[in-house]
Design an enzyme around this catalytic site. Sequence first.
Site, PDB file in Angstrom:
ATOM      1  N   SER A  26      10.142  72.871  22.451  1.00 51.32           N
ATOM      2  CA  SER A  26      10.104  73.725  23.634  1.00 51.32           C
ATOM      3  C   SER A  26       9.456  73.011  24.798  1.00 51.32           C
ATOM      4  O   SER A  26       9.411  73.541  25.900  1.00 51.32           O
ATOM      5  CB  SER A  26       9.347  75.011  23.317  1.00 51.32           C
ATOM      6  OG  SER A  26       8.116  74.720  22.701  1.00 51.32           O
TER       7      SER A  26
ATOM      8  N   HIS B  90      17.391  74.477  21.602  1.00 50.06           N
ATOM      9  CA  HIS B  90      16.194  75.321  21.681  1.00 50.06           C
ATOM     10  C   HIS B  90      16.535  76.774  21.384  1.00 50.06           C
ATOM     11  O   HIS B  90      17.197  77.438  22.179  1.00 50.06           O
ATOM     12  CB  HIS B  90      15.559  75.180  23.077  1.00 50.06           C
ATOM     13  CG  HIS B  90      14.283  75.918  23.227  1.00 50.06           C
ATOM     14  ND1 HIS B  90      13.948  76.624  24.350  1.00 50.06           N
ATOM     15  CD2 HIS B  90      13.239  76.079  22.371  1.00 50.06           C
ATOM     16  CE1 HIS B  90      12.760  77.180  24.178  1.00 50.06           C
ATOM     17  NE2 HIS B  90      12.311  76.872  22.988  1.00 50.06           N
TER      18      HIS B  90
ATOM     19  N   GLU C  59      19.403  77.223  24.140  1.00 45.50           N
ATOM     20  CA  GLU C  59      19.474  76.248  25.230  1.00 45.50           C
ATOM     21  C   GLU C  59      19.879  74.906  24.618  1.00 45.50           C
ATOM     22  O   GLU C  59      19.209  74.429  23.692  1.00 45.50           O
ATOM     23  CB  GLU C  59      18.099  76.068  25.888  1.00 45.50           C
ATOM     24  CG  GLU C  59      17.685  77.175  26.827  1.00 45.50           C
ATOM     25  CD  GLU C  59      16.346  76.863  27.494  1.00 45.50           C
ATOM     26  OE1 GLU C  59      16.325  76.619  28.707  1.00 45.50           O
ATOM     27  OE2 GLU C  59      15.319  76.868  26.785  1.00 45.50           O
TER      28      GLU C  59
ATOM     29  N   ASN D  32      11.527  78.412  29.296  1.00 47.45           N
ATOM     30  CA  ASN D  32      10.066  78.362  29.395  1.00 47.45           C
ATOM     31  C   ASN D  32       9.566  78.052  30.805  1.00 47.45           C
ATOM     32  O   ASN D  32       8.440  78.391  31.152  1.00 47.45           O
ATOM     33  CB  ASN D  32       9.498  77.350  28.401  1.00 47.45           C
ATOM     34  CG  ASN D  32       9.516  77.915  26.991  1.00 47.45           C
ATOM     35  OD1 ASN D  32       9.240  79.095  26.796  1.00 47.45           O
ATOM     36  ND2 ASN D  32       9.855  77.091  26.024  1.00 47.45           N
TER      37      ASN D  32
HETATM   38  N1  CAA Z   1      13.122  88.496  12.316  1.00 51.87           N
HETATM   39  C1  CAA Z   1      14.351  89.013  12.090  1.00 51.87           C
HETATM   40  N2  CAA Z   1      14.769  90.174  12.580  1.00 51.87           N
HETATM   41  C2  CAA Z   1      13.917  90.875  13.334  1.00 51.87           C
HETATM   42  C3  CAA Z   1      12.623  90.416  13.614  1.00 51.87           C
HETATM   43  C4  CAA Z   1      12.225  89.168  13.056  1.00 51.87           C
HETATM   44  N3  CAA Z   1      11.012  88.643  13.271  1.00 51.87           N
HETATM   45  N4  CAA Z   1      11.994  91.318  14.399  1.00 51.87           N
HETATM   46  C5  CAA Z   1      12.879  92.318  14.606  1.00 51.87           C
HETATM   47  N5  CAA Z   1      14.041  92.053  13.975  1.00 51.87           N
HETATM   48  C6  CAA Z   1      15.269  92.867  14.005  1.00 51.87           C
HETATM   49  C7  CAA Z   1      15.065  94.209  13.344  1.00 51.87           C
HETATM   50  O1  CAA Z   1      15.323  94.130  11.969  1.00 51.87           O
HETATM   51  C8  CAA Z   1      16.066  95.063  14.071  1.00 51.87           C
HETATM   52  O2  CAA Z   1      17.362  94.848  13.503  1.00 51.87           O
HETATM   53  P1  CAA Z   1      18.528  95.956  13.549  1.00 51.87           P
HETATM   54  O3  CAA Z   1      18.906  96.127  14.983  1.00 51.87           O
HETATM   55  O4  CAA Z   1      19.594  95.343  12.729  1.00 51.87           O
HETATM   56  O5  CAA Z   1      17.939  97.191  12.949  1.00 51.87           O
HETATM   57  C9  CAA Z   1      16.093  94.503  15.464  1.00 51.87           C
HETATM   58  O6  CAA Z   1      15.583  93.158  15.352  1.00 51.87           O
HETATM   59  C10 CAA Z   1      15.228  95.298  16.419  1.00 51.87           C
HETATM   60  O7  CAA Z   1      13.917  95.341  15.898  1.00 51.87           O
HETATM   61  P2  CAA Z   1      12.914  96.570  15.973  1.00 51.87           P
HETATM   62  O8  CAA Z   1      13.700  97.829  16.158  1.00 51.87           O
HETATM   63  O9  CAA Z   1      11.947  96.476  14.859  1.00 51.87           O
HETATM   64  O10 CAA Z   1      12.015  96.285  17.221  1.00 51.87           O
HETATM   65  P3  CAA Z   1      12.403  96.066  18.719  1.00 51.87           P
HETATM   66  O11 CAA Z   1      13.627  96.797  19.087  1.00 51.87           O
HETATM   67  O12 CAA Z   1      11.139  96.310  19.425  1.00 51.87           O
HETATM   68  O13 CAA Z   1      12.743  94.515  18.789  1.00 51.87           O
HETATM   69  C11 CAA Z   1      12.115  92.308  19.277  1.00 51.87           C
HETATM   70  C12 CAA Z   1      11.848  93.533  18.424  1.00 51.87           C
HETATM   71  C13 CAA Z   1      13.538  91.821  19.004  1.00 51.87           C
HETATM   72  C14 CAA Z   1      11.126  91.244  18.880  1.00 51.87           C
HETATM   73  C15 CAA Z   1      11.983  92.731  20.777  1.00 51.87           C
HETATM   74  O14 CAA Z   1      10.730  93.309  20.989  1.00 51.87           O
HETATM   75  C16 CAA Z   1      12.164  91.580  21.729  1.00 51.87           C
HETATM   76  O15 CAA Z   1      13.274  91.218  22.062  1.00 51.87           O
HETATM   77  N6  CAA Z   1      11.041  91.011  22.218  1.00 51.87           N
HETATM   78  C17 CAA Z   1      11.048  89.889  23.136  1.00 51.87           C
HETATM   79  C18 CAA Z   1      11.288  88.630  22.343  1.00 51.87           C
HETATM   80  C19 CAA Z   1      11.299  87.424  23.226  1.00 51.87           C
HETATM   81  O16 CAA Z   1      11.133  87.464  24.438  1.00 51.87           O
HETATM   82  N7  CAA Z   1      11.509  86.262  22.605  1.00 51.87           N
HETATM   83  C20 CAA Z   1      11.480  85.003  23.294  1.00 51.87           C
HETATM   84  C21 CAA Z   1      10.146  84.373  23.074  1.00 51.87           C
HETATM   85  S1  CAA Z   1      10.049  82.824  23.901  1.00 51.87           S
HETATM   86  C22 CAA Z   1      10.680  81.701  22.869  1.00 51.87           C
HETATM   87  O17 CAA Z   1      11.005  81.961  21.740  1.00 51.87           O
HETATM   88  C23 CAA Z   1      10.852  80.323  23.409  1.00 51.87           C
HETATM   89  C24 CAA Z   1       9.702  79.405  23.297  1.00 51.87           C
HETATM   90  O18 CAA Z   1       9.925  78.226  23.259  1.00 51.87           O
HETATM   91  C25 CAA Z   1       8.318  79.861  23.315  1.00 51.87           C
END
Ligand code: CAA
Length: 285
Positions: free
Chosen positions: A121, A142, A154, A192
């Site tokens: 990242s 990424h 990405e 990022n």
């Molecule tokens: N692994 C696998 N599946 C997951 C999971 C995980 N850790 N967390 C949630 N899920 C799945 C659930 O099983 C659920 O699946 P279904 O739709 O099939 O039922 C679905 O995702 C939705 O989950 P929840 O209903 O429990 O919860 P939510 O709707 O609040 O979603 C989330 C959780 C997807 C994490 C959501 O809060 C979200 O999109 N958050 C933002 C995440 C984000 O911004 N990520 C980028 C981070 S930056 C990065 O990664 C880059 C870097 O280099 C730092």
Amino acid sequence: MDMEIKTVGVVGGGQMGSGIAQVAAMSGLQVIMCDVSEDVLRQGLQKITEILNRNVKKGKMSPEEKEEILGRVITTVVNEDLAAADFVVEAATESEAIKFQIFRDLDVICSPGVILATNTSSIPIGRIAAHTKRPDKVIGMHFMNPVPVMKLVEVIRGITTSDDTFKSTWDLALKFGKTPVQAQDYPGFIANRILMPMLNEAIFCLYHGVGKREDIDTVMKLGLNHPMGPLALADLIGLDTCLAIMETLYHGFSDSKYRPCPLLLRYVEAGWLGRKTGRGFYEYE
Ligand code: CAA
């Protein structure tokens, strides 16, 4: 030049590595997941199994499909086993020294036609590529956390990355069911570069006492429709990772606008790294 990709090697069995292994296996490919730690591999496989079990419970896949997917994942602590891979994605610890060594090793282990992708990242792709004798076949891939859920990949072209390498990586991201975007090799790439200063600014708001942690997160959730507030998201990503990326932006651009918030530094120094240590901006468990 086009080699069919049947087996994907994944270096690293942690949060990102196991997610990438899961997505690859779900798209019908064989997976070799390699890590230095048996424990990490066990936990990684456990995590994949839990998510697939949930899918079975929800009626999204049959128990037979689950077994087939798991049957496609082999784990190993022996780097040389990656010789059987047609494409390798490295998702090891975000450290230059570790990644450089892994790429030097992969360059020897994998046949010359194999593309070596990195899930970094923050480390420039060109800097990693320079540690191999195949800099045209090194590329950034990424993924976002949580990998099975987030649609984006990405695809980052280093200055030495060839068009063939880019095309194969792009196609693989599509095969994984993801939506690829192309980014050039500048600090933070696209995701990022935009996300981290936003998270850092939320931490500045907390530092300056503009709002309480819950209020800062509520503003972004209800006021801007973000699925999670920035402080909760920083905890999910890991505060050490957030700090490392801010430092990459700060040094990479020599621009003070990317300076990490002193509060972020204090948390990391105290070992408050977010969810993975049970404490970050919030407390867990
Ligand atoms: N692994 C696998 N599946 C997951 C999971 C995980 N850790 N967390 C949630 N899920 C799945 C659930 O099983 C659920 O699946 P279904 O739709 O099939 O039922 C679905 O995702 C939705 O989950 P929840 O209903 O429990 O919860 P939510 O709707 O609040 O979603 C989330 C959780 C997807 C994490 C959501 O809060 C979200 O999109 N958050 C933002 C995440 C984000 O911004 N990520 C980028 C981070 S930056 C990065 O990664 C880059 C870097 O280099 C730092």
